[in-house]
Design a protein around this motif. Structure first.
Motif, PDB file in Angstrom:
ATOM      1  N   THR A  17      51.666-109.597 -49.941  1.00 34.54           N
ATOM      2  CA  THR A  17      51.350-107.544 -50.613  1.00 34.54           C
ATOM      3  C   THR A  17      53.257-107.846 -51.156  1.00 34.54           C
ATOM      4  O   THR A  17      53.589-108.666 -50.777  1.00 34.54           O
ATOM      5  CB  THR A  17      51.165-106.912 -48.805  1.00 34.54           C
ATOM      6  OG1 THR A  17      52.063-107.179 -48.532  1.00 34.54           O
ATOM      7  CG2 THR A  17      49.976-107.052 -48.789  1.00 34.54           C
ATOM      8  N   LEU A  18      52.749-107.172 -52.048  1.00 36.67           N
ATOM      9  CA  LEU A  18      54.260-106.866 -53.266  1.00 36.67           C
ATOM     10  C   LEU A  18      54.884-106.032 -52.290  1.00 36.67           C
ATOM     11  O   LEU A  18      55.421-105.070 -53.492  1.00 36.67           O
ATOM     12  CB  LEU A  18      53.490-106.896 -54.181  1.00 36.67           C
ATOM     13  CG  LEU A  18      53.416-108.407 -54.967  1.00 36.67           C
ATOM     14  CD1 LEU A  18      52.900-107.708 -56.416  1.00 36.67           C
ATOM     15  CD2 LEU A  18      54.082-108.956 -55.521  1.00 36.67           C
ATOM     16  N   GLU A  19      55.367-105.928 -50.875  1.00 38.04           N
ATOM     17  CA  GLU A  19      55.623-104.527 -50.140  1.00 38.04           C
ATOM     18  C   GLU A  19      57.212-105.253 -50.293  1.00 38.04           C
ATOM     19  O   GLU A  19      57.625-106.527 -49.807  1.00 38.04           O
ATOM     20  CB  GLU A  19      55.270-103.718 -49.221  1.00 38.04           C
ATOM     21  CG  GLU A  19      53.813-103.460 -49.710  1.00 38.04           C
ATOM     22  CD  GLU A  19      52.797-103.174 -48.379  1.00 38.04           C
ATOM     23  OE1 GLU A  19      53.300-103.765 -47.783  1.00 38.04           O
ATOM     24  OE2 GLU A  19      51.861-102.955 -48.235  1.00 38.04           O
ATOM     25  N   ASP A  20      58.033-103.867 -49.961  1.00 41.61           N
ATOM     26  CA  ASP A  20      59.364-104.599 -49.820  1.00 41.61           C
ATOM     27  C   ASP A  20      59.275-105.052 -48.425  1.00 41.61           C
ATOM     28  O   ASP A  20      61.031-105.584 -47.777  1.00 41.61           O
ATOM     29  CB  ASP A  20      60.635-103.636 -50.426  1.00 41.61           C
ATOM     30  CG  ASP A  20      61.008-103.563 -51.689  1.00 41.61           C
ATOM     31  OD1 ASP A  20      60.299-104.878 -52.299  1.00 41.61           O
ATOM     32  OD2 ASP A  20      60.559-102.596 -53.107  1.00 41.61           O
ATOM     33  N   ASP A  21      58.660-104.293 -47.301  1.00 41.26           N
ATOM     34  CA  ASP A  21      59.138-104.564 -45.929  1.00 41.26           C
ATOM     35  C   ASP A  21      58.601-105.536 -45.619  1.00 41.26           C
ATOM     36  O   ASP A  21      57.265-105.176 -45.057  1.00 41.26           O
ATOM     37  CB  ASP A  21      59.162-102.445 -45.734  1.00 41.26           C
ATOM     38  CG  ASP A  21      57.629-102.819 -45.423  1.00 41.26           C
ATOM     39  OD1 ASP A  21      57.126-102.325 -46.880  1.00 41.26           O
ATOM     40  OD2 ASP A  21      57.413-101.936 -44.775  1.00 41.26           O
ATOM     41  N   VAL A  22      59.018-106.571 -45.747  1.00 43.38           N
ATOM     42  CA  VAL A  22      58.718-107.788 -45.126  1.00 43.38           C
ATOM     43  C   VAL A  22      58.312-108.122 -43.308  1.00 43.38           C
ATOM     44  O   VAL A  22      60.264-108.330 -43.804  1.00 43.38           O
ATOM     45  CB  VAL A  22      59.125-109.106 -46.036  1.00 43.38           C
ATOM     46  CG1 VAL A  22      58.223-110.317 -45.360  1.00 43.38           C
ATOM     47  CG2 VAL A  22      58.666-108.870 -47.690  1.00 43.38           C
ATOM     48  N   ASP A  26      55.082-112.745 -41.231  1.00 46.80           N
ATOM     49  CA  ASP A  26      54.785-112.933 -42.970  1.00 46.80           C
ATOM     50  C   ASP A  26      55.267-113.776 -43.891  1.00 46.80           C
ATOM     51  O   ASP A  26      54.776-114.951 -44.491  1.00 46.80           O
ATOM     52  CB  ASP A  26      54.085-112.034 -43.634  1.00 46.80           C
ATOM     53  CG  ASP A  26      53.781-110.904 -42.428  1.00 46.80           C
ATOM     54  OD1 ASP A  26      52.180-111.095 -42.105  1.00 46.80           O
ATOM     55  OD2 ASP A  26      53.180-109.806 -42.911  1.00 46.80           O
ATOM     56  N   ARG A 380      57.071-110.379 -59.690  1.00 42.48           N
ATOM     57  CA  ARG A 380      56.764-109.570 -59.890  1.00 42.48           C
ATOM     58  C   ARG A 380      56.455-109.135 -60.756  1.00 42.48           C
ATOM     59  O   ARG A 380      55.131-108.524 -60.942  1.00 42.48           O
ATOM     60  CB  ARG A 380      56.535-108.766 -58.191  1.00 42.48           C
ATOM     61  CG  ARG A 380      58.097-108.058 -57.901  1.00 42.48           C
ATOM     62  CD  ARG A 380      57.414-107.042 -57.118  1.00 42.48           C
ATOM     63  NE  ARG A 380      57.972-107.699 -55.267  1.00 42.48           N
ATOM     64  CZ  ARG A 380      58.306-106.564 -54.653  1.00 42.48           C
ATOM     65  NH1 ARG A 380      57.872-105.347 -54.767  1.00 42.48           N
ATOM     66  NH2 ARG A 380      58.095-107.164 -54.003  1.00 42.48           N
ATOM     67  N   ASN A 434      57.185-113.631 -48.548  1.00 39.99           N
ATOM     68  CA  ASN A 434      55.672-114.127 -47.852  1.00 39.99           C
ATOM     69  C   ASN A 434      54.269-113.947 -48.693  1.00 39.99           C
ATOM     70  O   ASN A 434      53.672-113.664 -48.513  1.00 39.99           O
ATOM     71  CB  ASN A 434      55.934-112.188 -47.169  1.00 39.99           C
ATOM     72  CG  ASN A 434      55.946-110.803 -48.397  1.00 39.99           C
ATOM     73  OD1 ASN A 434      56.502-111.471 -49.262  1.00 39.99           O
ATOM     74  ND2 ASN A 434      54.772-109.849 -48.321  1.00 39.99           N
ATOM     75  N   ASN A 435      55.193-113.586 -50.533  1.00 41.52           N
ATOM     76  CA  ASN A 435      53.869-114.302 -51.260  1.00 41.52           C
ATOM     77  C   ASN A 435      54.181-115.869 -51.680  1.00 41.52           C
ATOM     78  O   ASN A 435      55.051-116.456 -52.036  1.00 41.52           O
ATOM     79  CB  ASN A 435      54.725-113.281 -52.612  1.00 41.52           C
ATOM     80  CG  ASN A 435      54.663-111.351 -52.336  1.00 41.52           C
ATOM     81  OD1 ASN A 435      55.261-111.339 -52.619  1.00 41.52           O
ATOM     82  ND2 ASN A 435      53.391-111.405 -51.749  1.00 41.52           N
TER      83      ASN A 435
END
Length: 443
Positions: A17-22, A26, A380, A434-435
């Motif tokens: 997921t390309l979210e900021d809260d990692v 993960d 990203r 996490n990516n």
């Protein structure tokens, strides 16, 4: 890049997921292609292993594409507690190593700080129907009600990928395991911690041979620790291990059962002009990898990657600065603990190029043929297929050009520690927090 002029790398995919809260669980902690490059495994801090499979269409179309889909996800390790030492043992996967494929199933080794597991990953696309002693839902039938015998039939079903632990190799390491490496004989493997290296047989879980032990009788005399270890890809009697003192030792298991006396010692004398308070920390080798041909090896320390010829111990034959602009920043990198980051390195399939990571989600490639290097970014913003990666430049002082980024603007929380290169194609996997980014050559 890989030995045939300047390859242009382009974005292929990003996983995660390309979210900021990692969440911490993960964060990817290792990346590894299998021997034919059709599978790609990642381990994370939450103890999970995710296996991606090459999309068959992307492999066979022209031009070829490097696209991977999730194949199997399983929990490899759980958090444990050592009651004798009152220590928590993290579930984080430190390393994954594939075994060469011998049949339909795939096998891989995964390890956390203390326990190594051998996993079998297999497919099921058929099921048996028409049991005599049980119902279709699995309930046992009353034997007195069975009046006729049925011939069970095998029917196709939706494909299931099962991961099952076949062996668990535990209780052999007092310190944290930092490396595992499968021997070219595909029957034995080694595992290394800070002070010892053990040799295992893949079929035997309750005993291993200690082949290196650098633990001093008095722990106060401890001057170095083992940082990485790897078997030679072709000679099953040879292995190398690196140390925090910046040395690499080549050992031959034919010479003695305990390889405390090395056959060769690879060490570069320190340049006195660069001597500083941080010299010892930055000379520690965080990773060592023998080339696919078995002739060379690369070692990664904090600021550089060096190429060694296994026939020449005195000095490396090539040396590549990874982020020399950080030399003036060592004090603040020491204060924020970044100076202890352990960057890995990897070879391209034909040994003509090297890849390793840096900060700000940058990763570096060095072409050994034309001595060119490039800095690329796993960001990203480029996450559109076939987007060509633009080379990045860092300026360390003076006037900044338009495309350059100042060394003071680098984000040290974004670091690329783990990378992998497809064994036969120009497809690379880069773990950024996490990516998982996948890039391929433009052609």
């Amino acid at each position: 890049m890989a030995g045939n002029g300047d390859i242009q790398w382009c974005f292929s995919q990003v996983k995660g997921t390309l979210e900021d809260d990692v969440t911490d669980a993960d964060i990817i902690s290792c990346v590894e292609f299998n021997h034919d490059g059709d599978l790609l495994a990642t381990g994370d801090k939450g103890g999970r292993v995710v296996i991606f499979q090459r999309d068959p269409i992307s492999k066979n179309c022209i031009p070829r594409r490097g696209e991977y889909n999730v194949y199997s996800t399983f929990q490899s390790h759980e958090p444990e507690f050592d009651y004798l030492k009152s220590l928590e043992i993290e579930e984080k996967i430190n390393k994954i190593r594939w075994l060469k494929r011998k049949n339909q199933a795939h096998f891989l080794l995964s390890t956390n700080d203390k326990t190594i597991k051998l996993w079998k990953v297999s497919e099921r696309d058929k099921k048996v129907e028409g049991y005599n002693t049980k119902e279709e839902n699995g309930q046992m039938r009353d034997p007195s009600c069975i009046t006729a015998l049925r011939v069970p039939v095998i029917k196709p079903m939706e494909l299931m990928v099962e991961a099952s632990p076949r062996r668990i190799f535990a209780n052999a390491h007092t310190y944290h395991i930092n490396s595992i490496s499968v021997n070219s004989d595909q029957e034995t493997y080694l595992s290394a911690d800070d002070l010892r290296i053990n040799l295992w047989h893949l079929e035997i879980t309750d005993q291993s041979f200690n082949i290196v032990d650098i633990k001093p009788t008095n722990m106060e005399e401890l001057t170095e620790v083992i940082t990485a270890a790897e078997f030679h890809p072709l000679e099953c009697n040879l292995f190398v291990y690196s140390s925090s003192k910046g040395t690499i030792r080549l050992c031959d298991m034919r010479a003695a059962a305990l390889c405390d006396r090395h056959s060769k010692l690879f060490e570069e004398p320190e340049d006195p002009t660069n001597r500083s308070f941080f010299s010892e920390i930055i000379s520690s080798i965080s990773d060592v990898k023998i080339s696919n041909s078995g002739r060379y090896m690369i070692s990664r320390d904090y600021l550089s990657v060096k190429v060694w010829d296994l026939h020449m111990e005195t000095k490396p034959i090539e040396s590549y600065p990874v982020h020399e602009y950080l030399r003036s920043k060592l004090c603040s990198l020491y204060e924020n603990d970044c100076i202890f980051d352990k960057f890995e390195c990897c070879w391209s399939g034909n040994d003509t190029a090297i890849m390793t990571g840096s900060y700000n989600n940058f990763f570096r490639m060095f072409d050994r043929t034309n001595k060119r290097d490039v800095t690329l970014e796993a960001a990203r913003e480029i996450a559109k297929p076939k987007t060509v990666l633009k080379p990045r430049k860092v300026c360390s002082g003076g006037k900044r050009k338009k495309d350059e980024i100042s060394v003071d603007c680098l984000d040290f929380s974004k670091k690329i520690l783990h990378t992998a290169w497809h064994p036969s194609e120009n497809i690379i996997a880069v773990a950024a927090t996490n990516n998982l980014f996948l890039f391929q050559d433009k052609f």
